[in-house]
Design a protein around this motif. Structure first.
Motif: not given
Length: 142
Positions: A1-8, A127-139
């Motif tokens: 959750m903290t990671e998402n707040r920082i990315l946001d 009000d879109a939210r940033v999610t983890s970058l982990q899924t962005a690096f998924s194929l």
């Protein structure tokens, strides 16, 4: 959750970072800003151009702070949507110049940049939210 707040926060910072510097440019290069405001798609009289520069500068600074620190972020983002589209159409009228000439290029790219910014601000306003970058690096397709 903290990671998402920082990315946001980082995403919002990247989106609004240009605007306080734009305001500084309007202050330190006031004559150039007045000339641009007075010679856009609609020629504005000097008092109206000055008023719009002040209001635009206020939005650029206060709106950026609101978005960055999550204070009326959605409302500020909506104001920015209208602002960047209006400035694109009024002050980057590339269609008035010969295709691919210097003036065309000097207006076309900022015109598109403003629409890209409008998309980013719509994302915030929705009000879109940033999610983890982990899924962005998924194929895997999402």
């Amino acid at each position: 959750m903290t990671e998402n707040r920082i990315l946001d926060f980082i995403a919002r910072l990247c989106l609004v970072l240009i605007f306080p510097f734009s305001t500084l440019d309007k202050i330190f290069n006031h004559q150039s800003a007045m000339a641009q405001a007075g010679h856009g798609l609609i020629a504005l009289p000097e008092p109206m151009a000055a008023l719009l520069l002040v209001l635009g500068g206020m939005l650029e600074v206060l709106g950026s702070v609101c978005i960055l620190f999550d204070f009326y972020r959605r409302q500020a983002a909506l104001l920015f949507v209208f602002y960047v589209i209006a400035t694109a159409v009024l002050f980057h009228n590339f269609w008035s110049f010969p295709f691919n000439g210097d003036q065309w290029n000097q207006n076309f790219w900022p015109f598109l940049k403003n629409f890209g910014l409008a998309g980013g601000f719509l994302y915030i306003a929705a009000d879109a939210r940033v999610t983890s970058l982990q899924t962005a690096f998924s194929l895997k397709p999402r």
